[in-house]
Motif scaffolding. Structure first.
Motif, PDB file in Angstrom:
ATOM      1  N   PRO A  19       0.727  -1.233   0.034  1.00 44.26           N
ATOM      2  CA  PRO A  19       0.143   0.020   0.025  1.00 44.26           C
ATOM      3  C   PRO A  19       0.827   1.141  -0.072  1.00 44.26           C
ATOM      4  O   PRO A  19       0.350   2.470   0.008  1.00 44.26           O
ATOM      5  CB  PRO A  19      -0.705  -0.140   1.459  1.00 44.26           C
ATOM      6  N   GLU A 105      -6.709  -4.768  10.225  1.00 42.54           N
ATOM      7  CA  GLU A 105      -7.259  -4.008   8.989  1.00 42.54           C
ATOM      8  C   GLU A 105      -6.083  -3.929   7.990  1.00 42.54           C
ATOM      9  O   GLU A 105      -6.213  -4.094   6.829  1.00 42.54           O
ATOM     10  CB  GLU A 105      -7.645  -2.435   9.507  1.00 42.54           C
ATOM     11  N   LYS A 106      -4.921  -3.603   8.492  1.00 36.20           N
ATOM     12  CA  LYS A 106      -3.736  -3.720   7.409  1.00 36.20           C
ATOM     13  C   LYS A 106      -3.451  -4.676   6.745  1.00 36.20           C
ATOM     14  O   LYS A 106      -3.352  -4.725   5.368  1.00 36.20           O
ATOM     15  CB  LYS A 106      -2.376  -3.491   8.222  1.00 36.20           C
ATOM     16  N   LYS A 109      -6.584  -5.214   4.108  1.00 35.95           N
ATOM     17  CA  LYS A 109      -6.239  -4.439   3.056  1.00 35.95           C
ATOM     18  C   LYS A 109      -5.383  -5.099   1.935  1.00 35.95           C
ATOM     19  O   LYS A 109      -5.354  -4.945   0.645  1.00 35.95           O
ATOM     20  CB  LYS A 109      -5.959  -3.191   3.402  1.00 35.95           C
ATOM     21  N   ARG A 113      -6.228  -6.388  -1.837  1.00 30.53           N
ATOM     22  CA  ARG A 113      -5.322  -5.920  -3.224  1.00 30.53           C
ATOM     23  C   ARG A 113      -4.676  -7.212  -3.629  1.00 30.53           C
ATOM     24  O   ARG A 113      -4.475  -7.155  -4.975  1.00 30.53           O
ATOM     25  CB  ARG A 113      -4.127  -5.001  -2.601  1.00 30.53           C
ATOM     26  N   TYR A 226     -20.567   5.209  -2.560  1.00 33.55           N
ATOM     27  CA  TYR A 226     -19.248   5.121  -3.240  1.00 33.55           C
ATOM     28  C   TYR A 226     -19.380   6.315  -4.457  1.00 33.55           C
ATOM     29  O   TYR A 226     -18.457   5.928  -5.431  1.00 33.55           O
ATOM     30  CB  TYR A 226     -18.921   3.711  -3.857  1.00 33.55           C
ATOM     31  N   ILE A 295     -10.713  -3.919  -4.730  1.00 33.29           N
ATOM     32  CA  ILE A 295      -9.812  -2.958  -4.208  1.00 33.29           C
ATOM     33  C   ILE A 295     -11.044  -1.964  -4.125  1.00 33.29           C
ATOM     34  O   ILE A 295     -11.074  -0.967  -3.086  1.00 33.29           O
ATOM     35  CB  ILE A 295      -8.725  -2.343  -5.048  1.00 33.29           C
ATOM     36  N   TYR A 298     -13.334  -1.914  -1.236  1.00 28.93           N
ATOM     37  CA  TYR A 298     -12.948  -1.633  -0.069  1.00 28.93           C
ATOM     38  C   TYR A 298     -12.216  -0.070   0.042  1.00 28.93           C
ATOM     39  O   TYR A 298     -12.524   0.757   1.006  1.00 28.93           O
ATOM     40  CB  TYR A 298     -11.885  -2.621  -0.023  1.00 28.93           C
ATOM     41  N   GLU A 299     -11.783   0.476  -0.934  1.00 33.33           N
ATOM     42  CA  GLU A 299     -11.118   1.619  -0.682  1.00 33.33           C
ATOM     43  C   GLU A 299     -11.736   2.718  -1.771  1.00 33.33           C
ATOM     44  O   GLU A 299     -11.258   3.805  -1.668  1.00 33.33           O
ATOM     45  CB  GLU A 299      -9.394   1.521  -1.509  1.00 33.33           C
ATOM     46  N   GLU A 302     -10.514   6.011  -5.393  1.00 31.94           N
ATOM     47  CA  GLU A 302      -9.034   6.228  -5.486  1.00 31.94           C
ATOM     48  C   GLU A 302      -8.323   5.223  -6.383  1.00 31.94           C
ATOM     49  O   GLU A 302      -7.461   5.519  -7.331  1.00 31.94           O
ATOM     50  CB  GLU A 302      -8.414   6.056  -4.146  1.00 31.94           C
ATOM     51  N   VAL A 303      -8.894   3.719  -6.241  1.00 30.29           N
ATOM     52  CA  VAL A 303      -8.095   2.909  -7.223  1.00 30.29           C
ATOM     53  C   VAL A 303      -8.307   3.231  -8.678  1.00 30.29           C
ATOM     54  O   VAL A 303      -7.346   2.879  -9.573  1.00 30.29           O
ATOM     55  CB  VAL A 303      -8.501   1.491  -6.900  1.00 30.29           C
ATOM     56  N   TYR A 351      -0.069   1.340  -7.157  1.00 25.59           N
ATOM     57  CA  TYR A 351       0.210   1.769  -6.050  1.00 25.59           C
ATOM     58  C   TYR A 351       1.663   2.601  -5.874  1.00 25.59           C
ATOM     59  O   TYR A 351       2.141   2.773  -4.884  1.00 25.59           O
ATOM     60  CB  TYR A 351      -0.025   0.856  -4.902  1.00 25.59           C
TER      61      TYR A 351
END
Length: 457
Positions: A19, A105-106, A109, A113, A226, A295, A298-299, A302-303, A351
Motif C-alpha cells: 500500500p 485491517e492492514k 487491505k 489488493r 461510493y 480494491i 474496499y478503498e 481512488e483505485v 500503488y
C-alpha cells in the motif's frame, strides 16, 4: 468496448501488493503490534506473502518497459500459488469478520489488493460494503411486480452487457433476466437516476457472484456510499469532477504526455469516462477488472485514479508517437490486454502512483467553485436574453405608436425619447450577453484543461 473474457479461479492466488506509494519493496508491512493479533498460521502465511512479494519485486525491475514485456515475455514464471492457504485464511476472515476489520485491517487491505478468492467474493463484497442486512432487500419482490418507465431502455441495453459471457448469452438467459430485474428495481427506488447504461456492467458483475436480491442490495449500497449515484445522475457532474481531478494528476505527473494530448485535442473524457462509469469493466478482461473491483469496494474511487495513471505512465512513450486516431485505437486495442498475463504488475504500478487525498479534496472545492460561477453566468445569460426579448417587443410597440396619426406631437416626442433609451438598453444587453458568453467559454476551457503553471498546493 473491448471484449470481456470470463473470470478464472486462478486469479485468487496472485501475490499481495504494497500500500506504500513511495516504495516497491515492503509489500506487506505489518507493525509488531499488528503481528501480536495474528495466529501462528496467519504469521506463517504472512511470511509466504512477503517472500512472494520479494519475487514479484525482483520480476518488476523492468516495469518501465512493461507495455512491451507483458505482451511479449508472457512465459516468464511467476511466484508459486497459495491455493490452500488462501482458502483457509479467507475462511477464517469471513468467520471472524469483525475481529479482522477491527484488529487486522492492514493485513486485510493487503489481502484484498492481492485478490479475493472467487468463491469468497460474494460474501466478502457484501461485508465490505455493509450490505448483508439491508431493509431494501425486503422490497425487492414487490418492486419486480411494478412497472418502470425505464424498462424499454433496460431491455434494449441488456444484450450489449457482457455479450460474450455465457451467463448473459441469449434473451432468455438467467443473466439477462436477473440484470433486467435488478436494474428495473433500482430505477423504481431512485427515480432521479433511473437507469444509466454504464451501471449495468457493475450489476452484471455482481450477478456473476451472487443471487439477485444480494446483488440489488450491494448495488444500492455502492450507489449510496461510493459516489456512483453522483456519477450516474443525468447531469453527470461527478464525472466532470473525476475528469478534472485526473487531468490535474496527468498535468502534474506526466506533463509531456499532457501537452501531447492537448496538442492533438485528445480530451481526457475521450478515454477516461468509461474508466469511472464502469470501473474498468469495459476496459479489461473480467479476470483483471474484478481484481480492480475487489480494491474499489474496499478503498473507493481512488483505485480508479491509480490504475488510470498507471496505464498512462506505462504507455507514455508509445502514446507520444501517435496522432489522435492512433491514440484512440491504442486505448481500445492495445491497453486492455497488456496485463492479461501479469495483472499483479498493474496493481503494483498503480500503488506507485502519487495520490494526495488532501489535494484531491481541494480540487473538488475548486471544481465546485468554477461550476458555481459558470451556473451564475448561465443564469445571467438567461436574464439578459429575457430582458433583450422584452426590449425588442417594447421597441416594436413604440415604433407602431410613433407612426400612428392619432398620436399628438407631444406624445411623439416622448415616444422618440423612450425609443432611443430602449435601443441603447438593447445594445447594452447584447454587449453584456456577449461578454458573459465569452466568460462561460473560458470557464469551460478551465474545466477541460489546466494551465501549464497551475498549482493548488
Amino acid at each position: 468496448m473491448s471484449a470481456l473474457a470470463p473470470l478464472h479461479l486462478t486469479d485468487m492466488a496472485s501475490p499481495a501488493l504494497s500500500p506504500d506509494d513511495s516504495s516497491l519493496s515492503a509489500a506487506v508491512s505489518i507493525s509488531p503490534s499488528d503481528s501480536e493479533n495474528l495466529s501462528p498460521d496467519e504469521l506463517e502465511l504472512l511470511s509466504k506473502l512477503e517472500e512472494q512479494n520479494r519475487l514479484l519485486e525482483a520480476d518488476s525491475k523492468s516495469l518501465r518497459s512493461v507495455s512491451g514485456s507483458c505482451r511479449t515475455n508472457v512465459t516468464s514464471p511467476g511466484p508459486p500459488p497459495l491455493d490452500q492457504d488462501s482458502w483457509e485464511l479467507w475462511g477464517r476472515i469471513v468467520t471472524h469478520w469483525e475481529e479482522w476489520t477491527r484488529r487486522k485491517e492492514k493485513l486485510l487491505k493487503e489481502l484484498i489488493r492481492k485478490g479475493i478468492p472467487h468463491h469468497f467474493r460474494a460474501i466478502v463484497w457484501q461485508m465490505l460494503c455493509n450490505a448483508t442486512d439491508m431493509p431494501v432487500k425486503k422490497q425487492y419482490a414487490d418492486l419486480l411486480k411494478m412497472s418502470s418507465p425505464c424498462e424499454k431502455l433496460i431491455r434494449r441495453d441488456i444484450a450489449r452487457t457482457y455479450p460474450e459471457h455465457d451467463f448473459f448469452r441469449g434473451q432468455d438467459s438467467m443473466g439477462q433476466e436477473g440484470l433486467f430485474n435488478v436494474m428495473k428495481a433500482y430505477s423504481l427506488i431512485d427515480r432521479e437516476v433511473g437507469y444509466c447504461q454504464g451501471s449495468a456492467f457493475i450489476v452484471g458483475l455482481l450477478l456473476m457472484q451472487m443471487p439477485e436480491e444480494e446483488a440489488f442490495c450491494v448495488f444500492v449500497r455502492l450507489m449510496q456510499e461510493y459516489r456512483l449515484r453522483e456519477l450516474f445522475k443525468p447531469s453527470m457532474a461527478e464525472l466532470g469532477l473525476c475528469i478534472y481531478q485526473l487531468e490535474y494528476m496527468l498535468q502534474d505527473q506526466l506533463p509531456e504526455l499532457n501537452l501531447h494530448f492537448r496538442s492533438h485535442c485528445f480530451h481526457t473524457s475521450m478515454y477516461a469516462s468509461s474508466w469511472f462509469l464502469t470501473l474498468f469493466l469495459t476496459t479489461f478482461p473480467l479476470s483483471i477488472a474484478t481484481r480492480v473491483f475487489d480494491i474499489f469496494i474496499y478503498e473507493g474511487l481512488e483505485v480508479i485514479f491509480r490504475v488510470g495513471m498507471a496505464l498512462l505512465t506505462v504507455n507514455q512513450t508509445e502514446l507520444m508517437q501517435l496522432d489522435m486516431e492512433g491514440m484512440s485505437q491504442y486505448f481500445q486495442k492495445v491497453i486492455p490486454h497488456q496485463f492479461d498475463s501479469c495483472p499483479d504488475k498493474l496493481i503494483l504500478k498503480a500503488y506507485q502512483v502519487k495520490y494526495n487525498p488532501k489535494r484531491m479534496k481541494r480540487l473538488e472545492k475548486e471544481y465546485a467553485a468554477i461550476k458555481s460561477k459558470e451556473m451564475e453566468e448561465q443564469i445571467e445569460i438567461k436574464r439578459l436574453r429575457t430582458e433583450n426579448r422584452l426590449l425588442k417587443q417594447r421597441i416594436e410597440t413604440l415604433e407602431k405608436l410613433q407612426n400612428d396619426p392619432r398620436v399628438t406631437e407631444e406624445l411623439v416626442s416622448h415616444l422618440e425619447s423612450e425609443l432611443e433609451q430602449s435601443r441603447l438598453r438593447e445594445a447594452e444587453t447584447l454587449g453584456a450577453l456577449k461578454e458573459i458568453q465569452e466568460k462561460v467559454v473560458e470557464l469551460e476551457k478551465v474545466l477541460s484543461f489546466f494551465s501549464t503553471n497551475h498549482d493548488i498546493s
